[in-house]
Motif scaffolding. Structure first.
Motif, PDB file in Angstrom:
ATOM      1  N   ALA A   1       0.836  -1.208   0.000  1.00  0.00           N
ATOM      2  CA  ALA A   1       0.000   0.000   0.000  1.00  0.00           C
ATOM      3  C   ALA A   1       0.868   1.255   0.000  1.00  0.00           C
ATOM      4  O   ALA A   1       0.648   2.189  -0.784  1.00  0.00           O
ATOM      5  N   LEU A   2       1.879   1.279   0.854  1.00  0.00           N
ATOM      6  CA  LEU A   2       2.779   2.427   0.910  1.00  0.00           C
ATOM      7  C   LEU A   2       3.536   2.606  -0.403  1.00  0.00           C
ATOM      8  O   LEU A   2       3.725   3.735  -0.880  1.00  0.00           O
TER       9      LEU A   2
ATOM     10  N   ILE B   1       1.282   4.204  -3.041  1.00  0.00           N
ATOM     11  CA  ILE B   1       1.098   5.634  -2.783  1.00  0.00           C
ATOM     12  C   ILE B   1       2.376   6.400  -3.114  1.00  0.00           C
ATOM     13  O   ILE B   1       2.328   7.481  -3.704  1.00  0.00           O
ATOM     14  N   LEU B   2       3.516   5.842  -2.734  1.00  0.00           N
ATOM     15  CA  LEU B   2       4.804   6.470  -3.024  1.00  0.00           C
ATOM     16  C   LEU B   2       4.991   6.677  -4.525  1.00  0.00           C
ATOM     17  O   LEU B   2       5.351   7.772  -4.984  1.00  0.00           O
ATOM     18  N   SER B   3       4.740   5.640  -5.312  1.00  0.00           N
ATOM     19  CA  SER B   3       4.943   5.744  -6.761  1.00  0.00           C
ATOM     20  C   SER B   3       3.986   6.759  -7.372  1.00  0.00           C
ATOM     21  O   SER B   3       4.377   7.544  -8.252  1.00  0.00           O
ATOM     22  N   GLY B   4       2.744   6.777  -6.914  1.00  0.00           N
ATOM     23  CA  GLY B   4       1.787   7.744  -7.443  1.00  0.00           C
ATOM     24  C   GLY B   4       2.152   9.175  -7.087  1.00  0.00           C
ATOM     25  O   GLY B   4       2.091  10.076  -7.931  1.00  0.00           O
TER      26      GLY B   4
ATOM     27  N   THR C   1      -4.865   5.668  -5.407  1.00  0.00           N
ATOM     28  CA  THR C   1      -6.184   5.181  -4.996  1.00  0.00           C
ATOM     29  C   THR C   1      -6.111   3.734  -4.508  1.00  0.00           C
ATOM     30  O   THR C   1      -6.643   3.394  -3.450  1.00  0.00           O
ATOM     31  N   CYS C   2      -5.453   2.869  -5.270  1.00  0.00           N
ATOM     32  CA  CYS C   2      -5.323   1.461  -4.863  1.00  0.00           C
ATOM     33  C   CYS C   2      -4.542   1.347  -3.560  1.00  0.00           C
ATOM     34  O   CYS C   2      -4.882   0.539  -2.693  1.00  0.00           O
ATOM     35  N   GLY C   3      -3.500   2.161  -3.408  1.00  0.00           N
ATOM     36  CA  GLY C   3      -2.735   2.149  -2.168  1.00  0.00           C
ATOM     37  C   GLY C   3      -3.573   2.567  -0.972  1.00  0.00           C
ATOM     38  O   GLY C   3      -3.491   1.968   0.098  1.00  0.00           O
TER      39      GLY C   3
END
Length: 189
Positions: A125-126, A129-132, A170-172
């Protein structure tokens, strides 16, 4: 004369190289991915995000739409704000605000990843979010806006255009909520 050396009760036999034969056992589970694994995944997702954005930015003109499904188009839009074009109409300060916010978020996420690499669902999850966050930061620094190209709609209703980085975020976020729910449920047992 040889003597048997007592072993730790959880120790398992090893081969000549000092490794356990066969698959991981219950005493020696498969090792958790390290920080480098999560950062590599983030890098791959950032590359995917940037490649898709570069493609749409070069192959489409601003505002162009190509229908793919009755509810979905490829398009080229620029977002100077945040999600749902929040603050997009401001005078330009929002570019640097969201850039700094994304960088700070990335630093905090990497710090958290270092501490929680043994929790795969949380770490995934992290990583998403990090990549996004970094994918959109790259756009803000390089172009002054985020490149969006996916557009869903139904009749006269339109969901704001988005990109691969937004999908990752969003997925994260969904995975973070799921992880918390599952951990809370497990701790109640």
């Amino acid at each position: 004369m040889s003597r048997d050396v007592p072993r730790h009760p959880t120790a398992s036999p090893t081969n000549d190289a000092g490794h356990q034969p066969g698959q991981p056992s219950e005493h020696h589970p498969k090792p958790a991915p390290r920080l480098g694994h999560w950062l590599t995944l983030a890098l791959l997702l950032i590359v995917l995000d940037q490649v898709t954005k570069l493609y749409f930015d070069s192959a489409y003109t601003y505002g162009q739409r190509v229908n793919v499904l009755p509810i979905f188009d490829f398009t080229l839009m620029y977002n100077r704000g945040a999600a749902f074009s929040f603050l997009a109409s401001e005078g330009g300060w929002q570019r640097w605000f969201f850039t700094v916010l994304g960088i700070v978020a990335a630093i905090v996420i990497v710090w958290m990843l270092r501490r929680h690499t043994a929790q795969p669902r949380f770490s995934l999850a992290l990583t998403l979010i990090l990549s996004g966050a970094l994918g959109n930061v790259i756009d803000r620094v390089a172009y002054g806006h985020v490149i969006d190209f996916l557009l869903f709609y139904w009749k006269d209703w339109y969901y704001p255009a988005f990109n691969v980085a937004d999908i990752c975020i969003t997925c994260g976020a969904v995975l973070l909520v799921l992880d918390e729910v599952l951990r809370a449920r497990k701790s109640r047992r």
